[in-house]
Design an enzyme around this catalytic site. Structure first.
Site, PDB file in Angstrom:
ATOM      1  N   ASP A 161      -1.122  -0.929  -2.884  1.00 13.89           N
ATOM      2  CA  ASP A 161      -1.419  -0.650  -1.469  1.00 13.89           C
ATOM      3  C   ASP A 161      -2.922  -0.595  -1.186  1.00 13.89           C
ATOM      4  O   ASP A 161      -3.418   0.307  -0.515  1.00 13.89           O
ATOM      5  CB  ASP A 161      -0.762   0.653  -1.010  1.00 13.89           C
ATOM      6  CG  ASP A 161       0.755   0.582  -1.016  1.00 13.89           C
ATOM      7  OD1 ASP A 161       1.306  -0.461  -1.397  1.00 13.89           O
ATOM      8  OD2 ASP A 161       1.386   1.580  -0.648  1.00 13.89           O
ATOM      9  N   ASP A 181       2.154  -4.829  -3.477  1.00 11.25           N
ATOM     10  CA  ASP A 181       2.117  -4.763  -2.006  1.00 11.25           C
ATOM     11  C   ASP A 181       0.703  -4.475  -1.511  1.00 11.25           C
ATOM     12  O   ASP A 181       0.486  -3.659  -0.618  1.00 11.25           O
ATOM     13  CB  ASP A 181       3.061  -3.657  -1.499  1.00 11.25           C
ATOM     14  CG  ASP A 181       4.498  -3.855  -1.963  1.00 11.25           C
ATOM     15  OD1 ASP A 181       4.913  -5.005  -2.156  1.00 11.25           O
ATOM     16  OD2 ASP A 181       5.189  -2.840  -2.146  1.00 11.25           O
TER      17      ASP A 181
END
Length: 333
Positions: A161, A181
């Site tokens: 992230d 991600d």
């Protein structure tokens, strides 16, 4: 001496010559001042405010709340902090993903140039010690109130992230490094000429996902990468990383992720299948999957050893469809 002059001459160590040029409102050396103090002055100024950061390491966790701020780094300028989602927060609870950012933009019209922004949380150590849950650690977060943010020629460093985007953002010539991600959120964002680097994680079975869009279904465009390069750190094997997966945050059925790679070069670490599914809880709490065919995950003109053939999960835009994907259409500025 006025309060403003005292602030600039003391905490910000503003050279007289730089001030006379009228280019910078504040020049900060990490040996004598802080970016936090400069941002506080920007809030008091109530007008566009330009900050130059001298080379060195600023260990600060900050939020930009004043609109129209420009933060310009010098070669060797690093802003870092080590907070993850599971890190205890003063006053109780934990920071959560949204609160973990080293730098959070919460105002309109902010520009970042020439900065290295790093979340220094020990992700590798957390994995080794079995404490990976809550290891999401954002380097840069573009908040919901941060419309028309510009990120130019920066370096963003994290593992899981790295870069969280909520609203319209232009990202140019920037190096974005992460694993899981690591470019994610519901923003309409245009990435132009960026390097997107997948990190090596010792002992990992797979090497993650580049993009995790959580685009509202009513929003035509999400995370759009134009003429970018998808590369990898040494040790990341061939066919080990996904282009991304659609994130239905909180099980919100109004989200239908959109991402596109246009004329991008991809190294061989990108899996031939391209995209994969992501789990979420349905309205009744049941576990579901949002799959690539259901979402809006597309490519056009991709090149290099990671540019796989079209398939059910790896959809290609037609030339006519690709013409809709312009910077003006995506972000409007």
């Amino acid at each position: 001496m006025s309060g403003r002059r005292a602030f600039l001459a003391g905490a910000l160590a503003l050279p007289i010559a730089a001030r006379a040029e009228g280019v910078w409102d504040a020049v900060v050396d990490p040996a004598t001042g802080t970016l936090g103090a400069a941002l506080a002055e920007a809030e008091r100024a109530g007008r566009p405010f330009r900050i130059l950061l001298r080379p060195g390491i600023f260990t600060e966790k900050l939020t930009v709340r004043a609109p129209g701020v420009t933060i310009q780094g010098s070669p060797g300028t690093v802003l870092q902090y080590g907070t993850a989602a599971g890190t205890p927060r003063p006053g109780g609870g934990s920071w959560g993903t949204g609160g973990s950012g080293t730098l959070t933009i919460a105002a309109k019209g902010v520009t970042l140039r020439g900065l290295t922004i790093r979340n220094s949380f020990d992700y590798i150590g957390a994995r080794r010690d079995g404490a990976g849950n809550g290891a999401q650690a954002v380097a840069l977060a573009i908040g919901r109130g941060a419309d028309r943010t510009v990120v130019d020629r920066c370096t963003l460093l994290g593992y899981q992230d790295t870069f969280y985007l909520h609203t319209r953002t232009l990202v140019t010539g920037t190096r974005i490094v992460g694993g899981v991600d690591f470019i994610f959120g519901g923003a309409a964002a245009w990435f132009e000429g960026c390097e997107v680097v997948t990190r090596n994680v010792p002992g990992a079975e797979g090497f993650g996902f580049v993009a995790a869009p959580s685009t509202p279904a009513a929003q035509e465009f999400g995370l759009v990468f134009s003429r970018c390069r998808l590369t990898r750190e040494p040790g990341v094997p061939d066919h080990s990383a996904w282009l991304g997966r659609p994130w239905r945050a909180g099980g919100n059925m109004a989200l239908l992720g959109q991402a596109a790679f246009l004329d991008c070069w991809m190294d061989a670490h990108v899996r031939r299948e391209g995209w994969t599914w992501m789990g979420y809880k349905g309205p009744e709490g049941e576990q579901r999957r949002l799959t690539p065919p259901e979402a809006r995950l597309r490519e056009f003109g991709t090149m290099g050893p990671g540019a796989g053939p079209a398939s059910e999960d790896r959809r290609l835009l037609t030339a006519e469809e690709a013409r809709r994907f312009t910077r003006s259409n995506v972000i409007g500025f």
